[in-house]
Write a protein that holds these residues in place. Structure first.
Motif, PDB file in Angstrom:
ATOM      1  N   TYR A 276     -69.130  44.466  15.501  1.00 45.62           N
ATOM      2  CA  TYR A 276     -70.543  44.718  15.252  1.00 45.62           C
ATOM      3  C   TYR A 276     -70.741  46.220  15.074  1.00 45.62           C
ATOM      4  O   TYR A 276     -69.853  47.017  15.385  1.00 45.62           O
ATOM      5  CB  TYR A 276     -71.368  44.217  16.446  1.00 45.62           C
ATOM      6  CG  TYR A 276     -71.280  42.727  16.664  1.00 45.62           C
ATOM      7  CD1 TYR A 276     -70.131  42.153  17.203  1.00 45.62           C
ATOM      8  CD2 TYR A 276     -72.325  41.885  16.300  1.00 45.62           C
ATOM      9  CE1 TYR A 276     -70.033  40.785  17.383  1.00 45.62           C
ATOM     10  CE2 TYR A 276     -72.234  40.513  16.482  1.00 45.62           C
ATOM     11  CZ  TYR A 276     -71.088  39.961  17.020  1.00 45.62           C
ATOM     12  OH  TYR A 276     -70.986  38.602  17.191  1.00 45.62           O
TER      13      TYR A 276
ATOM     14  N   TYR B 271     -72.374  48.181  16.881  1.00 46.50           N
ATOM     15  CA  TYR B 271     -72.191  48.844  18.181  1.00 46.50           C
ATOM     16  C   TYR B 271     -70.711  49.088  18.480  1.00 46.50           C
ATOM     17  O   TYR B 271     -70.358  49.941  19.293  1.00 46.50           O
ATOM     18  CB  TYR B 271     -72.816  47.962  19.276  1.00 46.50           C
ATOM     19  CG  TYR B 271     -73.359  48.700  20.473  1.00 46.50           C
ATOM     20  CD1 TYR B 271     -72.772  49.863  20.963  1.00 46.50           C
ATOM     21  CD2 TYR B 271     -74.489  48.223  21.145  1.00 46.50           C
ATOM     22  CE1 TYR B 271     -73.283  50.528  22.068  1.00 46.50           C
ATOM     23  CE2 TYR B 271     -75.003  48.879  22.250  1.00 46.50           C
ATOM     24  CZ  TYR B 271     -74.390  50.032  22.711  1.00 46.50           C
ATOM     25  OH  TYR B 271     -74.893  50.679  23.801  1.00 46.50           O
ATOM     26  N   ASP B 272     -69.831  48.320  17.835  1.00 47.12           N
ATOM     27  CA  ASP B 272     -68.399  48.401  18.131  1.00 47.12           C
ATOM     28  C   ASP B 272     -67.654  49.385  17.240  1.00 47.12           C
ATOM     29  O   ASP B 272     -66.448  49.576  17.398  1.00 47.12           O
ATOM     30  CB  ASP B 272     -67.754  47.015  17.956  1.00 47.12           C
ATOM     31  CG  ASP B 272     -68.383  45.965  18.848  1.00 47.12           C
ATOM     32  OD1 ASP B 272     -68.909  46.335  19.911  1.00 47.12           O
ATOM     33  OD2 ASP B 272     -68.355  44.780  18.466  1.00 47.12           O
TER      34      ASP B 272
ATOM     35  N   CYS C  92     -85.984  41.619  21.840  1.00 45.00           N
ATOM     36  CA  CYS C  92     -84.874  41.671  22.802  1.00 45.00           C
ATOM     37  C   CYS C  92     -83.573  41.147  22.199  1.00 45.00           C
ATOM     38  O   CYS C  92     -82.899  40.306  22.802  1.00 45.00           O
ATOM     39  CB  CYS C  92     -85.232  40.929  24.082  1.00 45.00           C
ATOM     40  SG  CYS C  92     -84.186  41.387  25.480  1.00 45.00           S
TER      41      CYS C  92
ATOM     42  N   MET D 187     -79.780  40.932  21.436  1.00 44.37           N
ATOM     43  CA  MET D 187     -78.691  41.335  22.331  1.00 44.37           C
ATOM     44  C   MET D 187     -78.062  42.641  21.844  1.00 44.37           C
ATOM     45  O   MET D 187     -77.774  43.524  22.637  1.00 44.37           O
ATOM     46  CB  MET D 187     -77.636  40.232  22.420  1.00 44.37           C
ATOM     47  CG  MET D 187     -78.149  38.954  23.067  1.00 44.37           C
ATOM     48  SD  MET D 187     -78.819  39.176  24.741  1.00 44.37           S
ATOM     49  CE  MET D 187     -77.374  38.956  25.748  1.00 44.37           C
ATOM     50  N   GLU D 188     -77.825  42.753  20.547  1.00 48.13           N
ATOM     51  CA  GLU D 188     -77.385  44.050  20.021  1.00 48.13           C
ATOM     52  C   GLU D 188     -78.636  44.861  19.719  1.00 48.13           C
ATOM     53  O   GLU D 188     -79.456  44.450  18.903  1.00 48.13           O
ATOM     54  CB  GLU D 188     -76.570  43.900  18.737  1.00 48.13           C
ATOM     55  CG  GLU D 188     -76.081  45.247  18.211  1.00 48.13           C
ATOM     56  CD  GLU D 188     -75.249  45.148  16.929  1.00 48.13           C
ATOM     57  OE1 GLU D 188     -74.310  45.923  16.777  1.00 48.13           O
ATOM     58  OE2 GLU D 188     -75.550  44.280  16.081  1.00 48.13           O
ATOM     59  N   PRO D 189     -78.804  46.004  20.364  1.00 49.35           N
ATOM     60  CA  PRO D 189     -80.023  46.769  20.104  1.00 49.35           C
ATOM     61  C   PRO D 189     -80.033  47.314  18.674  1.00 49.35           C
ATOM     62  O   PRO D 189     -79.039  47.244  17.958  1.00 49.35           O
ATOM     63  CB  PRO D 189     -79.940  47.909  21.122  1.00 49.35           C
ATOM     64  CG  PRO D 189     -78.501  48.046  21.454  1.00 49.35           C
ATOM     65  CD  PRO D 189     -77.904  46.667  21.308  1.00 49.35           C
TER      66      PRO D 189
ATOM     67  N   MET E  35     -73.855  41.027  13.014  1.00 52.94           N
ATOM     68  CA  MET E  35     -74.967  41.680  13.702  1.00 52.94           C
ATOM     69  C   MET E  35     -75.486  40.798  14.825  1.00 52.94           C
ATOM     70  O   MET E  35     -75.528  39.579  14.735  1.00 52.94           O
ATOM     71  CB  MET E  35     -76.056  42.129  12.731  1.00 52.94           C
ATOM     72  CG  MET E  35     -76.749  41.059  11.954  1.00 52.94           C
ATOM     73  SD  MET E  35     -78.284  40.604  12.740  1.00 52.94           S
ATOM     74  CE  MET E  35     -79.273  42.056  12.427  1.00 52.94           C
ATOM     75  N   GLY E  36     -75.869  41.486  15.899  1.00 54.09           N
ATOM     76  CA  GLY E  36     -76.185  40.781  17.132  1.00 54.09           C
ATOM     77  C   GLY E  36     -77.651  40.445  17.296  1.00 54.09           C
ATOM     78  O   GLY E  36     -78.277  40.799  18.275  1.00 54.09           O
ATOM     79  N   GLY E  37     -78.208  39.726  16.317  1.00 54.82           N
ATOM     80  CA  GLY E  37     -79.572  39.229  16.429  1.00 54.82           C
ATOM     81  C   GLY E  37     -80.592  40.178  15.832  1.00 54.82           C
ATOM     82  O   GLY E  37     -80.489  41.395  15.943  1.00 54.82           O
TER      83      GLY E  37
ATOM     84  N   GLU F 240     -80.827  52.439  23.830  1.00 54.95           N
ATOM     85  CA  GLU F 240     -80.564  51.870  25.141  1.00 54.95           C
ATOM     86  C   GLU F 240     -81.635  50.808  25.394  1.00 54.95           C
ATOM     87  O   GLU F 240     -82.674  50.763  24.734  1.00 54.95           O
ATOM     88  CB  GLU F 240     -80.555  52.975  26.197  1.00 54.95           C
ATOM     89  CG  GLU F 240     -79.457  53.992  25.868  1.00 54.95           C
ATOM     90  CD  GLU F 240     -78.754  54.593  27.069  1.00 54.95           C
ATOM     91  OE1 GLU F 240     -79.306  54.549  28.175  1.00 54.95           O
ATOM     92  OE2 GLU F 240     -77.638  55.116  26.881  1.00 54.95           O
ATOM     93  N   ARG F 241     -81.363  49.921  26.339  1.00 51.13           N
ATOM     94  CA  ARG F 241     -82.215  48.735  26.501  1.00 51.13           C
ATOM     95  C   ARG F 241     -83.671  49.081  26.762  1.00 51.13           C
ATOM     96  O   ARG F 241     -84.574  48.399  26.286  1.00 51.13           O
ATOM     97  CB  ARG F 241     -81.649  47.845  27.615  1.00 51.13           C
ATOM     98  CG  ARG F 241     -82.346  46.519  27.811  1.00 51.13           C
ATOM     99  CD  ARG F 241     -82.457  45.649  26.562  1.00 51.13           C
ATOM    100  NE  ARG F 241     -81.229  45.478  25.818  1.00 51.13           N
ATOM    101  CZ  ARG F 241     -81.141  44.749  24.701  1.00 51.13           C
ATOM    102  NH1 ARG F 241     -82.191  44.110  24.210  1.00 51.13           N
ATOM    103  NH2 ARG F 241     -79.991  44.678  24.055  1.00 51.13           N
TER     104      ARG F 241
ATOM    105  N   ASP G 297     -77.426  47.462  29.820  1.00 52.34           N
ATOM    106  CA  ASP G 297     -77.149  48.773  30.425  1.00 52.34           C
ATOM    107  C   ASP G 297     -77.055  48.733  31.945  1.00 52.34           C
ATOM    108  O   ASP G 297     -76.867  49.777  32.558  1.00 52.34           O
ATOM    109  CB  ASP G 297     -78.223  49.828  30.079  1.00 52.34           C
ATOM    110  CG  ASP G 297     -78.377  50.063  28.604  1.00 52.34           C
ATOM    111  OD1 ASP G 297     -77.416  49.808  27.875  1.00 52.34           O
ATOM    112  OD2 ASP G 297     -79.464  50.506  28.185  1.00 52.34           O
TER     113      ASP G 297
ATOM    114  N   CYS H 280     -75.452  34.577  16.949  1.00 54.21           N
ATOM    115  CA  CYS H 280     -75.116  35.953  16.547  1.00 54.21           C
ATOM    116  C   CYS H 280     -73.796  36.379  17.161  1.00 54.21           C
ATOM    117  O   CYS H 280     -73.092  37.213  16.615  1.00 54.21           O
ATOM    118  CB  CYS H 280     -76.246  36.920  16.886  1.00 54.21           C
ATOM    119  SG  CYS H 280     -76.258  37.571  18.568  1.00 54.21           S
TER     120      CYS H 280
END
Lengths: 713, 216
Positions: free
Chosen positions: A36, A38-39, A169, A171-173, A220-222, A253-254, B97, B155
């Motif tokens: 993804y 993020y990775d 929300c 999962m992957e921001p 992609m995470g959503g 960040e979350r 996090d 996903c």
């Protein structure tokens, strides 16, 4: 004979379409191989963090980054400098970056920013407190609602309903990795629903040609509607990266993800509805309000689904707030409109002493062209939920502290297909690739492309390589509005039919028949209906010599393969503990149509997922916005609650397929099943405890507060 | 290697700070905080036996998927950041996090842990198993295969964490029921809504594992 060159195979001739196909990228995902955004790690990469405004409305008066810059390798990039007016909390003031992520976090904490705090509004449920930020829109009228309400025989119900603001929300921001090549090209790995549209966004923001931008999203995470744009943080990271000469990764960040990167607008309404004594709905009147953040936002489609109510008067007020920009959230405005409409009508049915199943059957005609679908789906949902046996009049007291209830809702959505172009390549070695810019959000885009190509070429799904998620490929639209499956499946079908035609032309001489007498089945090219006169797929492709076949598929294109307009009915079966206020889902039933189902397994997954997301927003989710501080009070996943694996009960999904459905062609499924759960669950709770919880989420506190005033307790 | 043996095998000296040592040192310092003289003595005593590491980078050796890996990290770096940012083992994901969602689940000495809530330095001398170890010779682990079969992923961002949580759960509970699966996996969250598939996948994987299908 097919009526058109491009069509779907008839029911008896489908090898893959409509079967239960495992998603083709499943092994990559369940083994951790799938990469993804993020990775993505790049040599020399810097980790960037956003320093956002703590205030919902303020002006930046000073910025001091000197302490941050004393840390090793720290770089700073100002996004909104001194003098800028900030309109929502979280809004990016600056970016800090460092080679180590922990140092970047330290640096963010060492930045000192002063603000002049300005008046804000972040919560709009109480319309009397929004002042001049509320802008009424023009009244809309159909028929004569006032006359219908004054009919002495009319049974009238008035109520207040609403749906709180929730987050996406994912999962992957949100975020991206950006990198400049020495020759001035930007490469961005981006968690986006809009790969093909993204280069222009970057190019416009950076003042460079679109040709110099490449965007990639292998996985992609959503997104759920929140990831269409590059966002300011994307283009600012690109500027930052250019200035420091290093690749930069910035994933929110979350806390900031929840604060500013996803919001489904709240909708509230005072509703008045009337019916004849036999249950026929005659009139609707509503005063609704909502916010779209700084801009005031959209109007919910009221009355929802059963929108042919003959007499309608509606007014709406758009409230400008400092909650940040709202984003499309899976079926924009529909889940909220379903709560406002279907809960009001359910209350009207209760006042009429009617079983809601009979009441909605009776009024299904108000659904216009979906009426027959609704009727069939109501019947099916009643059967699967054991409605006749389990339903009881509202608030019937059961022994003990736990009350059980059933409720239903129905919904509709459009669909059709996005604009999509892609190439179908058949190589002389027999390998096949379908390539298009589009993206897979987790809905199964890769899988429907592969199975459509395999079906068309008489191959197995594993024989098809699918390349997507790259703006260097032919443009294929954004994934929004349940348009992706329609777009990419019709594109693939057209391209594969054209490619197949070229292959037939190359093979025909050796089989001694004209190309139109050939068919591709079971890994062979054969004379129609005659397996004996055939060549294997590999032998056929070898006849191409040195030249691959490359056919472009398109949507839209000749011969319609897709359509729009689905219906669905859902039933919730809940238990409510009247001592603790806790609502438990016993069972939910989703009956859904979506035309021709390509992959039954991933189609059902869409419905299961939508039910679970629906349970989550009906019972748990709310961005708690505090008007005193202007902040979201729960920007973390402990207190912004998503349903867990133990919260969902038994879920039953029934797809309406076969004659009457298949011939409509492919219709998208991402949005529709997520629309009804809020209303269905709210109606089930009202049925259980005998009193309406006016707004979702239905928290224990709201249940207990409602029981104080009435119901079974 | 058994857990017991593994703990005994922890090398002495630098990098050998254990959770117990850490808590003991911290406890003395806190309780002694009321009396200044005692505190100083306690700190001196703790200092004599407890190595002080950081705040700069220190060498840290992690045994990941059976292979030792040495890194130079600040002692505050989490196991998750060490895996993702320093070893390019990106199967474990960063989502919440802060130890809420389980997307970063790895297996530490046989138990599932949130890698974002474990310091890399604490994980020294322990067996760290990440999702990257589950596929052997291109063959999916039975848990991963069950996720594919039951479409327990959309996903896919929460999936590696869930797969590791299911694996660890089944290692400890070889005869699961639907109820025990729901309790055992309550520490992981999914946004797409794949729980129906995950419940089925966990129950099926339990059967596959018992049937002799093992990868790791």
């Amino acid at each position: 004979m097919p009526s058109c060159k491009y069509d779907w195979p008839a029911a008896g001739q489908r090898k893959h379409i409509g079967k239960r196909i495992s998603r083709i990228d499943g092994p990559d995902k369940s083994s951790g191989r799938a990469k993804y955004t993020y990775d993505v790690n790049r040599p020399g990469i810097l980790f960037a963090k956003v320093v956002g405004s703590p205030y919902a409305h303020a002006k930046v008066t000073s910025i001091d980054t000197s302490e941050a810059e004393k840390l090793p390798g720290v770089k700073v990039h100002i996004v909104q400098g001194v003098g800028t007016e900030i309109h929502w909390a979280g809004s990016e003031i600056l970016l800090v970056a460092a080679p180590a992520e922990e140092v970047a976090r330290d640096a963010a904490q060492r930045v000192k920013i002063d603000f002049e705090v300005l008046p804000h509004l972040v919560h709009e449920e109480d319309l009397s407190k929004v002042g001049d930020r509320g802008k009424p829109t023009a009244e809309q009228k159909t028929g004569d609602a006032a006359a219908a309400f004054s009919d002495p025989d009319a049974v009238i119900h008035e109520g207040y309903y609403g749906s709180a603001i929730i987050a996406h929300c994912c999962m992957e921001p949100h975020g991206q990795v950006v990198e400049w090549t020495p020759d001035g090209n930007l490469r961005a790995w981006e968690s986006t629903q809009n790969v093909s549209g993204m280069p222009k966004e970057y190019a416009d923001a950076l003042g460079i040609p679109v040709t110099n931008v490449r965007v990639m999203t292998p996985h992609m995470g959503g997104g759920f509607g929140s990831k269409f744009g590059a966002d300011r943080w994307g283009s600012e990271c690109a500027k930052f990266s250019k200035a420091v000469g290093k690749p930069i990764k910035m994933m929110l960040e979350r806390d900031l993800e929840l604060v500013m990167a996803g919001a489904r607008p709240p909708h509230y309404a005072k509703v008045k509805v009337a019916a004849k004594k036999d249950g026929t709905v005659t009139a609707w009147e509503s005063d609704s309000w909502s916010t779209g953040g700084p801009t005031g936002g959209g109007i919910p489609p009221l009355p929802y689904a059963l929108n042919d109510i003959p007499n309608v008067t509606k007014r709406h007020t758009a409230v400008a707030t400092n909650i940040g920009p709202i984003r499309a959230w899976r079926a924009p405005n529909h889940p909220q409109a379903a709560v406002l409409t279907l809960c009001a009508l359910d209350d009207l049915a209760a006042k009429l002493n009617m079983d809601p199943m009979d009441f909605f059957q009776k009024n299904a005609g108000l659904g216009g062209e979906r009426a027959d679908m609704y009727r069939q789906e109501l019947t099916k949902a009643a059967e699967l939920s054991d409605w006749k046996k389990l339903w009881h009049p509202r608030g019937t007291k059961i022994a003990g502290n736990v009350e059980r209830g059933l409720g239903l809702s129905l919904h509709t959505w459009g669909g059709r297909g996005h604009n999509s172009r892609g190439t179908v390549t058949i190589n002389p070695d027999g390998s096949v690739e379908v390539a298009a810019g589009s993206q897979d959000l987790g809905t199964g885009t890769r899988t429907v492309i592969a199975l459509t190509a395999a079906e068309t070429l008489g191959l197995e799904i594993k024989d098809i390589k699918v390349s997507i998620g790259d703006s260097a490929l032919l443009p294929s639209g954004a994934s929004g509005g349940s348009t992706t499956v329609g777009g990419v499946s019709s594109m693939t079908r057209r391209g594969a039919i054209d490619a197949r035609e070229q292959l037939f032309a190359a093979v025909a001489p050796s089989l001694g028949v004209p190309p139109d007498q050939l068919e591709a089945v079971d890994g062979k090219i054969q004379v129609k209906g005659s397996a004996a006169k055939s060549v294997s797929w590999k032998q056929a492709c070898a006849k191409l010599g040195m030249n691959s076949i490359k056919a472009e598929g398109k949507n839209p294109g000749p011969c319609e393969l897709i359509s729009s307009g689905v219906g669905g009915v859902q039933v919730a079966d809940v238990s409510v503990d009247i001592e603790t206020g806790l609502v438990k889902i016993n069972k939910m039933v989703a009956v859904q149509d979506c035309g021709l189902v390509l992959d039954l397994k991933t189609a059902e997954s869409q419905c299961y997922g939508a039910l679970i997301m629906g349970i989550s927003y009906a019972l748990h989710e709310e961005k708690i916005m505090d008007n005193a501080t202007g902040r979201m009070l729960n920007p973390n996943m402990e207190f912004y609650k998503l349903a867990g694996i133990g919260d969902i009960g038994e879920l039953v999904v029934h797809m309406m397929t076969g004659p009457g459905y298949d011939e409509r062609g492919v219709i998208g499924l991402g949005e529709p099943p997520v629309i009804s759960p809020g209303a269905a669950i709210s109606n089930a709770v009202a049925n259980a405890i005998g009193v309406r919880i006016p707004t979702i989420p239905i928290t224990p506190a709201k249940v207990l507060a409602a029981l104080e005033k009435g119901g079974v307790a | 290697m058994s857990r017991k043996k593994d703990k005994l095998a922890r090398p002495p000296g630098r990098g050998s700070v254990s959770r117990r040592d850490f808590l003991r040192g911290a406890g003395v310092a806190v309780s002694g905080g009321l009396i200044a003289g005692e505190t100083t003595k306690a700190r001196a005593a703790a200092g004599a036996t407890t190595p002080i590491l950081g705040p700069g980078k220190v060498p840290i050796t992690l045994r990941i998927n059976g292979k030792p890996q040495t890194l130079e990290l600040e002692p505050r770096v989490t196991l998750l950041d060490a895996l993702r940012n320093h070893l390019d083992l990106t199967g474990a994901k960063n989502v919440c996090d802060r130890g809420t969602c389980g997307a970063c689940t790895v297996i530490l000495d046989g138990d599932p842990v949130y890698a974002c809530n474990v310091l890399a330095i604490e994980a020294q001398g322990r067996n760290i198993q990440t999702i990257e170890s589950l596929t052997v010779g291109g063959k999916l682990h039975p848990v991963s295969a069950a996720f594919v079969e039951h479409d327990a992923q959309q996903c896919g961002f929460c999936t590696p964490g869930f797969v590791m949580a299911v694996k660890a759960f089944l290692d400890h509970h070889p005869n699961p029921t639907m109820e025990s699966v729901e309790k055992g996996l309550g520490g992981n969250l999914c946004r797409c809504g794949t729980y129906v598939g995950i419940r089925k996948a966990a129950l099926q994987a339990a059967k596959s594992v018992k049937g002799g299908l093992h990868n790791a």
